[in-house]
Scaffold this motif. Structure first.
Motif, PDB file in Angstrom:
ATOM      1  N   VAL A  24      22.252   9.924  28.394  1.00 59.82           N
ATOM      2  CA  VAL A  24      23.334   9.578  29.311  1.00 59.82           C
ATOM      3  C   VAL A  24      24.543  10.401  28.875  1.00 59.82           C
ATOM      4  CG1 VAL A  24      22.519   7.259  29.901  1.00 59.82           C
ATOM      5  CG2 VAL A  24      24.002   7.565  27.932  1.00 59.82           C
ATOM      6  N   HIS A  25      25.481  10.565  29.766  1.00 61.41           N
ATOM      7  CA  HIS A  25      26.615  11.460  29.523  1.00 61.41           C
ATOM      8  C   HIS A  25      27.363  11.144  28.214  1.00 61.41           C
ATOM      9  CE1 HIS A  25      29.756  14.293  30.421  1.00 61.41           C
ATOM     10  NE2 HIS A  25      30.665  13.344  30.275  1.00 61.41           N
ATOM     11  N   ILE A  26      27.678   9.883  27.976  1.00 58.18           N
ATOM     12  CA  ILE A  26      28.447   9.529  26.775  1.00 58.18           C
ATOM     13  C   ILE A  26      27.645   9.820  25.502  1.00 58.18           C
ATOM     14  CG2 ILE A  26      27.811   7.077  26.761  1.00 58.18           C
ATOM     15  CD1 ILE A  26      31.252   8.476  25.804  1.00 58.18           C
ATOM     16  N   MET A  27      26.336   9.546  25.540  1.00 60.54           N
ATOM     17  CA  MET A  27      25.487   9.840  24.379  1.00 60.54           C
ATOM     18  C   MET A  27      25.396  11.344  24.145  1.00 60.54           C
ATOM     19  SD  MET A  27      24.145   7.419  22.511  1.00 60.54           S
ATOM     20  CE  MET A  27      22.586   8.026  21.904  1.00 60.54           C
ATOM     21  N   ASP A  28      25.361  12.114  25.224  1.00 62.55           N
ATOM     22  CA  ASP A  28      25.344  13.575  25.078  1.00 62.55           C
ATOM     23  C   ASP A  28      26.550  14.035  24.264  1.00 62.55           C
ATOM     24  OD1 ASP A  28      23.109  13.532  26.702  1.00 62.55           O
ATOM     25  OD2 ASP A  28      24.089  14.478  28.426  1.00 62.55           O
ATOM     26  N   LYS A  29      27.710  13.511  24.607  1.00 68.62           N
ATOM     27  CA  LYS A  29      28.943  13.885  23.901  1.00 68.62           C
ATOM     28  C   LYS A  29      28.905  13.421  22.439  1.00 68.62           C
ATOM     29  CE  LYS A  29      31.147  15.470  27.531  1.00 68.62           C
ATOM     30  NZ  LYS A  29      31.213  16.881  27.748  1.00 68.62           N
ATOM     31  N   ILE A  30      28.482  12.176  22.221  1.00 71.47           N
ATOM     32  CA  ILE A  30      28.443  11.615  20.863  1.00 71.47           C
ATOM     33  C   ILE A  30      27.470  12.387  19.981  1.00 71.47           C
ATOM     34  CG2 ILE A  30      27.744   9.572  19.525  1.00 71.47           C
ATOM     35  CD1 ILE A  30      28.879   7.876  21.888  1.00 71.47           C
ATOM     36  N   MET A  31      26.301  12.711  20.505  1.00 73.84           N
ATOM     37  CA  MET A  31      25.292  13.410  19.700  1.00 73.84           C
ATOM     38  C   MET A  31      25.728  14.829  19.336  1.00 73.84           C
ATOM     39  SD  MET A  31      22.835  11.504  18.769  1.00 73.84           S
ATOM     40  CE  MET A  31      23.503   9.868  18.831  1.00 73.84           C
ATOM     41  N   VAL A  32      26.455  15.479  20.224  1.00 72.77           N
ATOM     42  CA  VAL A  32      26.978  16.813  19.904  1.00 72.77           C
ATOM     43  C   VAL A  32      27.972  16.709  18.744  1.00 72.77           C
ATOM     44  CG1 VAL A  32      28.420  18.718  20.764  1.00 72.77           C
ATOM     45  CG2 VAL A  32      26.548  17.814  22.185  1.00 72.77           C
ATOM     46  N   LYS A 101      21.777  27.361  21.090  1.00 66.92           N
ATOM     47  CA  LYS A 101      20.394  27.406  20.630  1.00 66.92           C
ATOM     48  C   LYS A 101      20.330  27.919  19.179  1.00 66.92           C
ATOM     49  CE  LYS A 101      17.622  30.682  21.828  1.00 66.92           C
ATOM     50  NZ  LYS A 101      16.783  31.643  22.493  1.00 66.92           N
ATOM     51  N   PRO A 102      19.762  27.117  18.265  1.00 61.53           N
ATOM     52  CA  PRO A 102      19.627  27.573  16.883  1.00 61.53           C
ATOM     53  C   PRO A 102      18.706  28.794  16.805  1.00 61.53           C
ATOM     54  CG  PRO A 102      19.274  25.202  17.048  1.00 61.53           C
ATOM     55  CD  PRO A 102      19.292  25.742  18.441  1.00 61.53           C
ATOM     56  N   LEU A 103      18.994  29.676  15.876  1.00 61.97           N
ATOM     57  CA  LEU A 103      18.235  30.918  15.762  1.00 61.97           C
ATOM     58  C   LEU A 103      17.087  30.837  14.755  1.00 61.97           C
ATOM     59  CD1 LEU A 103      21.235  33.423  15.863  1.00 61.97           C
ATOM     60  CD2 LEU A 103      19.749  32.695  17.750  1.00 61.97           C
ATOM     61  N   SER A 104      17.147  29.882  13.845  1.00 60.68           N
ATOM     62  CA  SER A 104      16.114  29.799  12.816  1.00 60.68           C
ATOM     63  C   SER A 104      14.918  28.997  13.316  1.00 60.68           C
ATOM     64  CB  SER A 104      16.689  29.160  11.544  1.00 60.68           C
ATOM     65  OG  SER A 104      17.071  27.825  11.809  1.00 60.68           O
ATOM     66  N   TYR A 105      13.900  28.936  12.485  1.00 59.96           N
ATOM     67  CA  TYR A 105      12.713  28.153  12.802  1.00 59.96           C
ATOM     68  C   TYR A 105      13.019  26.655  12.687  1.00 59.96           C
ATOM     69  CZ  TYR A 105      10.133  32.536  12.499  1.00 59.96           C
ATOM     70  OH  TYR A 105       9.682  33.810  12.709  1.00 59.96           O
ATOM     71  N   SER A 106      12.047  25.856  13.096  1.00 56.06           N
ATOM     72  CA  SER A 106      12.270  24.423  13.252  1.00 56.06           C
ATOM     73  C   SER A 106      11.966  23.573  12.013  1.00 56.06           C
ATOM     74  CB  SER A 106      11.422  23.924  14.425  1.00 56.06           C
ATOM     75  OG  SER A 106      11.776  22.640  14.811  1.00 56.06           O
ATOM     76  N   PHE A 107      10.922  23.917  11.252  1.00 57.38           N
ATOM     77  CA  PHE A 107      10.492  23.037  10.149  1.00 57.38           C
ATOM     78  C   PHE A 107      10.884  23.609   8.805  1.00 57.38           C
ATOM     79  CE2 PHE A 107       7.791  21.397   6.866  1.00 57.38           C
ATOM     80  CZ  PHE A 107       7.675  20.052   7.172  1.00 57.38           C
ATOM     81  N   PRO A 108      11.547  22.804   7.969  1.00 57.77           N
ATOM     82  CA  PRO A 108      12.093  21.465   8.175  1.00 57.77           C
ATOM     83  C   PRO A 108      13.498  21.536   8.769  1.00 57.77           C
ATOM     84  CG  PRO A 108      12.433  22.082   5.902  1.00 57.77           C
ATOM     85  CD  PRO A 108      11.716  23.228   6.568  1.00 57.77           C
ATOM     86  N   SER A 109      13.984  20.408   9.249  1.00 57.60           N
ATOM     87  CA  SER A 109      15.338  20.349   9.792  1.00 57.60           C
ATOM     88  C   SER A 109      16.351  20.531   8.668  1.00 57.60           C
ATOM     89  CB  SER A 109      15.569  18.994  10.462  1.00 57.60           C
ATOM     90  OG  SER A 109      16.950  18.775  10.683  1.00 57.60           O
ATOM     91  N   GLY A 110      17.152  21.584   8.760  1.00 55.54           N
ATOM     92  CA  GLY A 110      18.174  21.840   7.739  1.00 55.54           C
ATOM     93  C   GLY A 110      19.255  20.774   7.713  1.00 55.54           C
ATOM     94  N   HIS A 111      19.671  20.313   8.899  1.00 58.66           N
ATOM     95  CA  HIS A 111      20.676  19.247   8.963  1.00 58.66           C
ATOM     96  C   HIS A 111      20.174  18.002   8.229  1.00 58.66           C
ATOM     97  CE1 HIS A 111      22.541  21.664  12.095  1.00 58.66           C
ATOM     98  NE2 HIS A 111      23.542  20.794  12.217  1.00 58.66           N
ATOM     99  N   LEU A 139      21.904   9.249  11.567  1.00 52.09           N
ATOM    100  CA  LEU A 139      22.492   9.674  12.838  1.00 52.09           C
ATOM    101  C   LEU A 139      22.435  11.189  13.011  1.00 52.09           C
ATOM    102  CD1 LEU A 139      25.543   7.263  13.133  1.00 52.09           C
ATOM    103  CD2 LEU A 139      23.584   7.412  14.702  1.00 52.09           C
ATOM    104  N   ILE A 140      22.727  11.916  11.942  1.00 53.41           N
ATOM    105  CA  ILE A 140      22.644  13.382  12.021  1.00 53.41           C
ATOM    106  C   ILE A 140      21.202  13.793  12.316  1.00 53.41           C
ATOM    107  CG2 ILE A 140      22.783  15.528  10.672  1.00 53.41           C
ATOM    108  CD1 ILE A 140      25.329  14.342   9.355  1.00 53.41           C
ATOM    109  N   ALA A 141      20.243  13.188  11.625  1.00 53.30           N
ATOM    110  CA  ALA A 141      18.833  13.507  11.856  1.00 53.30           C
ATOM    111  C   ALA A 141      18.427  13.187  13.298  1.00 53.30           C
ATOM    112  CB  ALA A 141      17.958  12.740  10.866  1.00 53.30           C
ATOM    113  N   PHE A 142      18.799  12.003  13.782  1.00 55.91           N
ATOM    114  CA  PHE A 142      18.451  11.623  15.153  1.00 55.91           C
ATOM    115  C   PHE A 142      19.093  12.561  16.175  1.00 55.91           C
ATOM    116  CE2 PHE A 142      19.227   9.405  19.140  1.00 55.91           C
ATOM    117  CZ  PHE A 142      17.913   9.141  19.515  1.00 55.91           C
ATOM    118  N   SER A 143      20.303  13.010  15.887  1.00 59.02           N
ATOM    119  CA  SER A 143      20.982  13.908  16.831  1.00 59.02           C
ATOM    120  C   SER A 143      20.180  15.183  17.049  1.00 59.02           C
ATOM    121  CB  SER A 143      22.397  14.246  16.346  1.00 59.02           C
ATOM    122  OG  SER A 143      22.378  15.180  15.279  1.00 59.02           O
ATOM    123  N   ARG A 144      19.451  15.611  16.043  1.00 62.19           N
ATOM    124  CA  ARG A 144      18.641  16.829  16.170  1.00 62.19           C
ATOM    125  C   ARG A 144      17.462  16.611  17.127  1.00 62.19           C
ATOM    126  NH1 ARG A 144      21.743  20.578  15.358  1.00 62.19           N
ATOM    127  NH2 ARG A 144      20.171  22.019  14.609  1.00 62.19           N
TER     128      ARG A 144
END
Length: 179
Positions: A24-32, A101-111, A139-144
């Protein structure tokens, strides 16, 4: 069924559930905003530096920084280039990304890796802040996931690697009794 195929299928199901049911719009903003806290490990670098400038907590700050460095070497420098997993935003049907768009590979999540590495150190010495520390990391992990730049197994791998790195750094500091 091939285990890798099964894991990929479960990863895709979870990501699609998040995309189809939580956006939803508000979650989009919060997750960013939440994901930006983890960019370049900046929140963890700031916390580490604040601890380092305080003589009483200097070693804890150095351990947190050491854990960040170790996760960068192992996760970003080695594992991502060995595994070479494409990000879900590239691998699955097109999605309108809310971040660059991140430029690196996906595994593992750096964040996720950096978050759990530092939280693993801080948890050991600041037990009164356990909920807050883990809440930020989760929260940071979920945002990814929410932002479609990591698979759930990238997050799980990041949690495991981060906690292992925190244990290694704590062990090294305790072994050599750096004070």
């Amino acid at each position: 069924m091939n285990i890798i195929f099964f894991i990929q299928k479960v990863d895709n199901l979870i990501l699609n559930y998040i995309k189809d049911n939580m956006h939803v719009h508000i979650m989009d903003k919060i997750m960013v905003i939440i994901t930006s806290l983890g960019n370049w490990g900046m929140i963890w670098i700031i916390i580490s530096c604040l601890l380092i400038i305080n003589k009483k907590y200097r070693n804890i700050g150095l351990m947190a920084l050491g854990a960040l460095i170790l996760t960068t070497i192992l996760g970003e420098g080695i594992l991502k280039h060995i595994i070479k997993r494409p990000r879900p935003c590239l691998d699955i049907s097109p999605i309108n990304l809310l971040i660059k768009k991140p430029l690196s590979y996906s595994f593992p999540s750096g964040h996720t890796t950096s978050s759990f590495a530092v939280v693993g150190v801080l948890y050991r010495y600041f037990k009164n802040y356990t909920f807050e520390l883990f809440a930020i990391a989760i929260l940071i992990a979920f945002s990814r996931l929410y932002l479609y730049v990591h698979y759930p197994t990238d997050i799980l791998g990041g949690i495991i690697l981060g906690l292992i790195c925190s244990k290694i750094i704590i062990h090294i500091f305790n072994r050599f009794k750096w004070r």
